[in-house]
Design a protein around this motif. Sequence first.
Motif, PDB file in Angstrom:
ATOM      1  N   ASP A  58     -13.788  51.038  14.462  1.00 54.99           N
ATOM      2  CA  ASP A  58     -15.034  50.827  13.722  1.00 54.99           C
ATOM      3  C   ASP A  58     -15.203  49.366  13.316  1.00 54.99           C
ATOM      4  OD1 ASP A  58     -15.789  53.472  13.905  1.00 54.99           O
ATOM      5  OD2 ASP A  58     -15.107  54.021  11.889  1.00 54.99           O
ATOM      6  N   SER A  85     -18.146  46.792  14.420  1.00 56.11           N
ATOM      7  CA  SER A  85     -18.917  46.009  13.451  1.00 56.11           C
ATOM      8  C   SER A  85     -18.987  44.543  13.867  1.00 56.11           C
ATOM      9  CB  SER A  85     -18.283  46.134  12.061  1.00 56.11           C
ATOM     10  OG  SER A  85     -18.255  47.485  11.634  1.00 56.11           O
ATOM     11  N   MET A 138     -23.031  54.115  12.565  1.00 58.18           N
ATOM     12  CA  MET A 138     -22.310  54.060  11.287  1.00 58.18           C
ATOM     13  C   MET A 138     -23.141  53.225  10.314  1.00 58.18           C
ATOM     14  SD  MET A 138     -18.469  52.470  10.682  1.00 58.18           S
ATOM     15  CE  MET A 138     -18.865  51.034  11.716  1.00 58.18           C
ATOM     16  N   PRO A 170     -19.128  47.612   6.821  1.00 56.98           N
ATOM     17  CA  PRO A 170     -19.344  48.927   7.418  1.00 56.98           C
ATOM     18  C   PRO A 170     -18.864  50.046   6.504  1.00 56.98           C
ATOM     19  CG  PRO A 170     -17.391  47.913   8.355  1.00 56.98           C
ATOM     20  CD  PRO A 170     -17.986  46.894   7.420  1.00 56.98           C
ATOM     21  N   GLU A 177      -9.213  54.918  14.493  1.00 60.87           N
ATOM     22  CA  GLU A 177     -10.666  54.956  14.316  1.00 60.87           C
ATOM     23  C   GLU A 177     -11.129  53.817  13.416  1.00 60.87           C
ATOM     24  OE1 GLU A 177     -13.060  58.870  13.790  1.00 60.87           O
ATOM     25  OE2 GLU A 177     -12.729  58.088  11.765  1.00 60.87           O
ATOM     26  N   LEU A 216     -16.853  52.745   6.474  1.00 59.21           N
ATOM     27  CA  LEU A 216     -15.804  53.228   7.365  1.00 59.21           C
ATOM     28  C   LEU A 216     -15.487  54.705   7.191  1.00 59.21           C
ATOM     29  CD1 LEU A 216     -13.453  50.138   6.980  1.00 59.21           C
ATOM     30  CD2 LEU A 216     -14.892  50.677   8.962  1.00 59.21           C
ATOM     31  N   THR A 233     -21.463  52.776  17.165  1.00 61.20           N
ATOM     32  CA  THR A 233     -20.069  52.993  17.542  1.00 61.20           C
ATOM     33  C   THR A 233     -20.059  53.888  18.773  1.00 61.20           C
ATOM     34  OG1 THR A 233     -19.671  55.033  16.294  1.00 61.20           O
ATOM     35  CG2 THR A 233     -19.491  52.941  15.084  1.00 61.20           C
TER      36      THR A 233
END
Length: 296
Positions: free
Chosen positions: A151, A155, A71, A117, A147, A119, A66
């Motif tokens: 994210d 991904s 992440m 992901p 955010e 998160l 990211t």
Amino acid sequence: MTSPLATPPSSTLEGLDGLVREPFSRRSFVMTSLITGFTLATTTVLAQAIKTDATGLVAGDVQIPTSDGNMPGYRAMPEGNGPFPLVIVIEEIFGVHEYIKDTCRRLAKLGYCAVAPELYARQGDLTKMTDVQQIVSQVISKKPDAELVSDLDASVAWAVKDSKADGNRLAVTGFCRGGRATWLYAAHNPKIKAAVAWYGPLGGNRSDIQPKTAADVAGALQAPVLGLYGAADTGIPVADVEKQRDTARAAGKTVEIVIYPDTPHAFHADYRPSYRKEAAEDGWKRMLAWFKQYGV
């Protein structure tokens, strides 16, 4: 094959001011690896929990780049050259634990590249949390929606670049809080072909960092959304679900809602007492049909 847009052009964000807002504060990642096994936040893991093996798959924990670090996440996809249609799987409030990982493997067995992901990796360490209220107040409520969608964009971009995924055949699905995120992301990313929200909350409190509810974006959807809900869900009234459908359709959006009678929240979560086999299996079939109908 073209990559999905990392940041949709401003024209695609009409009606979403406040949802995507830059810059948001950058934080270090508290979680650098995923939960092993099932979440500690549930006291009972039932024997009925589905277990899908990884035979014929490339499956395991991954690191997703990211803008402010890596992440953690989980990926499962078939062995072979691809490219594979891509499904982003959005977690419950409990993190990317065995239930979410198994869901990814189930999709991979069907030919998808499934990526989940983590998160909430910046907000708190879900590998150690056992109290649901603590998770909600200290982690979930602290995640900025800007955010979150960033994210999810990261991904998608990573999966297309490094995981043999086809960004032109992109779907998203999510459970509980992940269902809410599914609605938001379907209003954010115009590259999504199909979205399926499992009992995602539609209302709730707004805040500076979470300025829109799922209901607020019903008229701004950019992808067909299938919503799977339980009539006995005490936190999501049936009237709200029907209103979500009607609002979206009035705006010319494609939304289908299925409401299962006498069915509680989290009916797909096979490791919990809330699991309802018939509804879960029917919802799964409907999800796959929805993906296929819209080209994923």
